[in-house]
Scaffold this active site. Structure first.
Site, PDB file in Angstrom:
ATOM      1  N   ASP A  11     -35.149  58.943  36.776  1.00 57.34           N
ATOM      2  CA  ASP A  11     -34.856  57.424  37.085  1.00 57.34           C
ATOM      3  C   ASP A  11     -33.607  57.341  37.582  1.00 57.34           C
ATOM      4  O   ASP A  11     -32.809  58.388  37.759  1.00 57.34           O
ATOM      5  CB  ASP A  11     -35.088  56.746  35.852  1.00 57.34           C
ATOM      6  CG  ASP A  11     -34.288  56.805  34.841  1.00 57.34           C
ATOM      7  OD1 ASP A  11     -33.317  57.482  34.748  1.00 57.34           O
ATOM      8  OD2 ASP A  11     -34.056  55.797  33.723  1.00 57.34           O
ATOM      9  N   CYS A  68     -33.145  61.051  32.348  1.00 59.63           N
ATOM     10  CA  CYS A  68     -32.832  59.728  32.383  1.00 59.63           C
ATOM     11  C   CYS A  68     -31.581  59.671  31.705  1.00 59.63           C
ATOM     12  O   CYS A  68     -30.804  60.475  31.985  1.00 59.63           O
ATOM     13  CB  CYS A  68     -34.060  58.764  31.862  1.00 59.63           C
ATOM     14  SG  CYS A  68     -34.272  59.217  29.904  1.00 59.63           S
ATOM     15  N   HIS A 101     -39.540  77.537  19.246  1.00 59.95           N
ATOM     16  CA  HIS A 101     -40.422  77.085  18.261  1.00 59.95           C
ATOM     17  C   HIS A 101     -41.564  76.202  18.521  1.00 59.95           C
ATOM     18  O   HIS A 101     -42.453  76.003  17.864  1.00 59.95           O
ATOM     19  CB  HIS A 101     -39.412  76.359  17.100  1.00 59.95           C
ATOM     20  CG  HIS A 101     -38.385  77.175  16.311  1.00 59.95           C
ATOM     21  ND1 HIS A 101     -37.866  76.922  15.059  1.00 59.95           N
ATOM     22  CD2 HIS A 101     -38.130  78.646  16.515  1.00 59.95           C
ATOM     23  CE1 HIS A 101     -37.240  77.851  14.635  1.00 59.95           C
ATOM     24  NE2 HIS A 101     -37.279  78.833  15.243  1.00 59.95           N
TER      25      HIS A 101
HETATM   26  C1  RB5 Z   1     -31.967  53.004  32.033  1.00 57.21           C
HETATM   27  O1  RB5 Z   1     -30.891  52.256  32.090  1.00 57.21           O
HETATM   28  C2  RB5 Z   1     -32.093  54.072  30.687  1.00 57.21           C
HETATM   29  O2  RB5 Z   1     -32.723  52.863  29.790  1.00 57.21           O
HETATM   30  C3  RB5 Z   1     -33.046  55.121  30.839  1.00 57.21           C
HETATM   31  O3  RB5 Z   1     -32.324  55.873  31.913  1.00 57.21           O
HETATM   32  C4  RB5 Z   1     -33.070  55.936  29.614  1.00 57.21           C
HETATM   33  O4  RB5 Z   1     -31.930  56.295  29.072  1.00 57.21           O
HETATM   34  C5  RB5 Z   1     -34.223  55.616  28.891  1.00 57.21           C
HETATM   35  O5  RB5 Z   1     -34.319  55.927  27.833  1.00 57.21           O
END
Ligand code: RB5
Length: 156
Positions: A11, A68, A101
Site C-alpha cells: 500500500d 504496508c 517453524h
Molecule cells: C496506512 O496508513 C497504514 O495503516 C497501513 O500501511 C498499515 O500499516 C496497516 O496495517
C-alpha cells in the site's frame, strides 16, 4: 531449476521499500509479479493483500511479499485464507523462524518499522531458509485444518 515467482503487493505505507525489494529479488534470481500499488496515493491495504492471495491461490506465484506501514494489516488480511501463512517480520531472526517453524509462504514487512537494507536482508533470509519439518509439520497441519471450536474437546 525453474525460476520461482514472488508476487508483491504494497500500500502507500509500504511503497518506500518496493523498488529495493524488487531489485533484491532480481539479484537472487526470482521472477516478480508486481501487483501494485504503483503510486503514493492513499489506498486500502486489504485490496493489495487479496490480489497477492489470489495470485498464490491460482498458482501464478510461489511466494508472497506484502508491505504496508507496519506489516500487520497486510498479514491479518492475508491470513484470512487457508492457503496462506503470512509472518510479520521485523528482523532476520523472525524472518528465519517464520520459515523454519511456520513454513510461511508470505513475508509481511513494515516500511515504517524496518529500513531498506534490513528489509532486503529479511527477504533474503526468508527466501533462503527451508522449512524445518518434523514437529513443525504437525503444528503447521493444525493451522491448515483448525478444529471445529464448537466441539466439547476444545472447550475453554
Ligand atoms: C496506512 O496508513 C497504514 O495503516 C497501513 O500501511 C498499515 O500499516 C496497516 O496495517
Amino acid at each position: 531449476m525453474e525460476k520461482k515467482t514472488v508476487a508483491i503487493g504494497v500500500d502507500h505505507g509500504g511503497l518506500l521499500l518496493k523498488s529495493g525489494l524488487i531489485e533484491q529479488l532480481g539479484a537472487l534470481g526470482y521472477s516478480v509479479r508486481d501487483l501494485g500499488a504503483f503510486g503514493p496515493a492513499s489506498v486500502d491495504y486489504p485490496d493489495y493483500a487479496y490480489k497477492v492471495a489470489e495470485t498464490l491461490r491460482v498458482g501464478a506465484a510461489d511466494i508472497g511479499l506484502v508491505v504496508c506501514g507496519t506489516g500487520i494489516g497486510m498479514s491479518i488480511a492475508m491470513n484470512r485464507y487457508p492457503w496462506i501463512r503470512a509472518g510479520v517480520v521485523h528482523d532476520v531472526t523472525s524472518a528465519r523462524l517464520s520459515r523454519e517453524h511456520n513454513d510461511a509462504n508470505v513475508l509481511a514487512l513494515g516500511a515504517r518499522m524496518t529500513g531498506a537494507e534490513l528489509a532486503k536482508e529479511c527477504l533474503t533470509v526468508f527466501l533462503q531458509t527451508e522449512f524445518g519439518e518434523g514437529r513443525h509439520a504437525r503444528r503447521v497441519r493444525k493451522l491448515t485444518e483448525p478444529p471445529n471450536l464448537g466441539d466439547a474437546s476444545n472447550a475453554a
